[in-house]
Design a protein around this motif. Structure first.
Motif, PDB file in Angstrom:
ATOM      1  N   GLU A 127       5.598   3.169   0.815  1.00 54.02           N
ATOM      2  CA  GLU A 127       4.578   2.521  -0.021  1.00 54.02           C
ATOM      3  C   GLU A 127       3.175   2.725   0.527  1.00 54.02           C
ATOM      4  O   GLU A 127       2.198   2.695  -0.209  1.00 54.02           O
ATOM      5  CB  GLU A 127       4.818   1.007  -0.119  1.00 54.02           C
ATOM      6  N   ARG A 133       5.977   3.479   6.303  1.00 50.50           N
ATOM      7  CA  ARG A 133       6.622   3.095   5.048  1.00 50.50           C
ATOM      8  C   ARG A 133       6.159   3.990   3.908  1.00 50.50           C
ATOM      9  O   ARG A 133       5.010   4.422   3.843  1.00 50.50           O
ATOM     10  CB  ARG A 133       6.302   1.637   4.703  1.00 50.50           C
ATOM     11  N   ILE A 175       1.129   5.935  -0.865  1.00 49.42           N
ATOM     12  CA  ILE A 175       0.951   6.133  -2.320  1.00 49.42           C
ATOM     13  C   ILE A 175      -0.488   6.420  -2.616  1.00 49.42           C
ATOM     14  O   ILE A 175      -1.383   5.872  -2.118  1.00 49.42           O
ATOM     15  CB  ILE A 175       1.451   4.893  -3.097  1.00 49.42           C
ATOM     16  N   THR A 235       7.081  -6.565 -13.706  1.00 55.16           N
ATOM     17  CA  THR A 235       6.594  -5.524 -12.802  1.00 55.16           C
ATOM     18  C   THR A 235       5.129  -5.204 -13.086  1.00 55.16           C
ATOM     19  O   THR A 235       4.325  -5.086 -12.157  1.00 55.16           O
ATOM     20  CB  THR A 235       7.449  -4.254 -12.947  1.00 55.16           C
TER      21      THR A 235
END
Length: 114
Positions: free
Chosen positions: A111, A109, A114, A37
């Motif tokens: 994401e 969305r 962010i 990640t």
């Protein structure tokens, strides 16, 4: 008598190994996932800094787009790279199932905010 002791010690040893191996294996798996990640996040920042100028202009240069496609296919496993402008409109999508670059909006969305 000796056999009983031997089997008893063997059973205790296997039990201790099983009790220790399970948490260590889970910890190792979690560490590998976290490392992968972190690598993907680092790569995302690097690729974003490379395309920042093109995105500000509202389009992607053909060479930059090809480099992003090559990057997406070169990872193991292959990743999906989506480049969007400030409004969330798609400038590039390396998903092989979506060939229509520019036909999707990602503004809704999570994401994107962010």
């Amino acid at each position: 008598m000796t056999r009983r002791l031997l089997f008893g010690y063997l059973a205790i040893t296997l039990m201790v190994l099983g009790v220790l191996a399970l948490p260590l294996g889970i910890s190792y798996k979690n560490r590998l996932i976290q490392a992968k990640t972190n690598d993907l996040v680092k790569d995302a920042f690097v690729q974003a800094s490379r395309v920042q100028g093109s995105v500000a202009a509202g389009r992607l240069d053909g060479a930059v787009a090809q480099e992003l496609r090559d990057y997406a296919l070169g990872t193991d496993p292959p990743v999906r790279v989506v480049v969007v402008n400030r409004q969330g409109d798609t400038l590039l999508d390396t998903n092989p199932l979506r060939e229509d670059d520019g036909g999707r909006n990602f503004a809704g969305r999570a994401e994107f905010h962010i």
